[in-house]
Scaffold this motif. Structure first.
Motif, PDB file in Angstrom:
ATOM      1  N   PHE A   1       5.607   3.474   1.821  1.00 49.61           N
ATOM      2  CA  PHE A   1       4.564   2.711   1.954  1.00 49.61           C
ATOM      3  C   PHE A   1       4.361   2.613   3.300  1.00 49.61           C
ATOM      4  N   ILE A   2       2.806   2.316   3.688  1.00 57.23           N
ATOM      5  CA  ILE A   2       2.529   2.123   5.036  1.00 57.23           C
ATOM      6  C   ILE A   2       1.803   0.726   5.242  1.00 57.23           C
ATOM      7  N   GLU A   3       2.414  -0.001   6.455  1.00 55.09           N
ATOM      8  CA  GLU A   3       1.916  -1.357   6.652  1.00 55.09           C
ATOM      9  C   GLU A   3       0.750  -1.013   7.792  1.00 55.09           C
ATOM     10  N   ARG A   4      -0.331  -1.208   7.197  1.00 57.54           N
ATOM     11  CA  ARG A   4      -1.619  -1.035   7.947  1.00 57.54           C
ATOM     12  C   ARG A   4      -1.591  -1.890   9.602  1.00 57.54           C
TER      13      ARG A   4
ATOM     14  N   ILE B   1       5.478   3.658   8.336  1.00 57.59           N
ATOM     15  CA  ILE B   1       5.278   4.024   7.177  1.00 57.59           C
ATOM     16  C   ILE B   1       7.175   3.925   6.585  1.00 57.59           C
TER      17      ILE B   1
ATOM     18  N   ASP C   1       8.900   7.061  -2.619  1.00 56.51           N
ATOM     19  CA  ASP C   1       7.754   6.308  -2.569  1.00 56.51           C
ATOM     20  C   ASP C   1       7.509   5.717  -1.134  1.00 56.51           C
TER      21      ASP C   1
ATOM     22  N   GLU D   1       0.799  -1.234  -0.111  1.00 56.71           N
ATOM     23  CA  GLU D   1      -0.084  -0.094   0.087  1.00 56.71           C
ATOM     24  C   GLU D   1       1.011   1.135  -0.109  1.00 56.71           C
ATOM     25  N   LYS D   2       0.995   1.950  -1.277  1.00 55.35           N
ATOM     26  CA  LYS D   2       1.799   3.203  -1.252  1.00 55.35           C
ATOM     27  C   LYS D   2       0.792   4.175  -0.556  1.00 55.35           C
ATOM     28  N   ALA D   3       1.555   4.856   0.206  1.00 53.78           N
ATOM     29  CA  ALA D   3       0.825   6.095   0.806  1.00 53.78           C
ATOM     30  C   ALA D   3       1.110   7.630   0.266  1.00 53.78           C
ATOM     31  N   ILE D   4       2.411   7.820  -0.299  1.00 50.01           N
ATOM     32  CA  ILE D   4       2.399   8.940  -0.939  1.00 50.01           C
ATOM     33  C   ILE D   4       3.895   8.755  -1.748  1.00 50.01           C
TER      34      ILE D   4
END
Length: 92
Positions: A52-55, A60, A50, A22-25
């Protein structure tokens, strides 16, 4: 502007080892070095960052890691004086 294309790619979380999906920004054309250099700004190196967030953890992470010889090509920060000395002592 010179865009770099050499990276160490992190495709798994450094915390849980799960795949980052999941790319956050993304920040386009970000300079990879923060400091003074002896070359024209046209020769500065840039890349897209890039995140990414790990939910599961909320962590991040960058997935494209700049090679350390480029990232730390010059000393870029050093403080003098009592405030910096206190900071360094507290940090250590």
């Amino acid at each position: 502007m010179k865009k770099i294309d050499q990276f160490d790619t992190r495709d798994k979380s450094c915390l849980t080892n799960k795949t980052l999906t999941e790319k956050a920004i993304s920040i386009k054309n970000f300079p990879i070095f923060f400091g003074c250099v002896n070359h024209p700004y046209e020769d500065d190196l840039y890349t897209d960052m890039d995140f990414f967030i790990e939910r599961e953890t909320g962590l991040i992470q960058l997935n494209k890691l700049i090679p350390l010889n480029l990232l730390y090509q010059e000393q870029h920060a050093f403080g003098f004086g009592l405030s910096w000395e206190n900071h360094y002592n507290s940090f250590s």
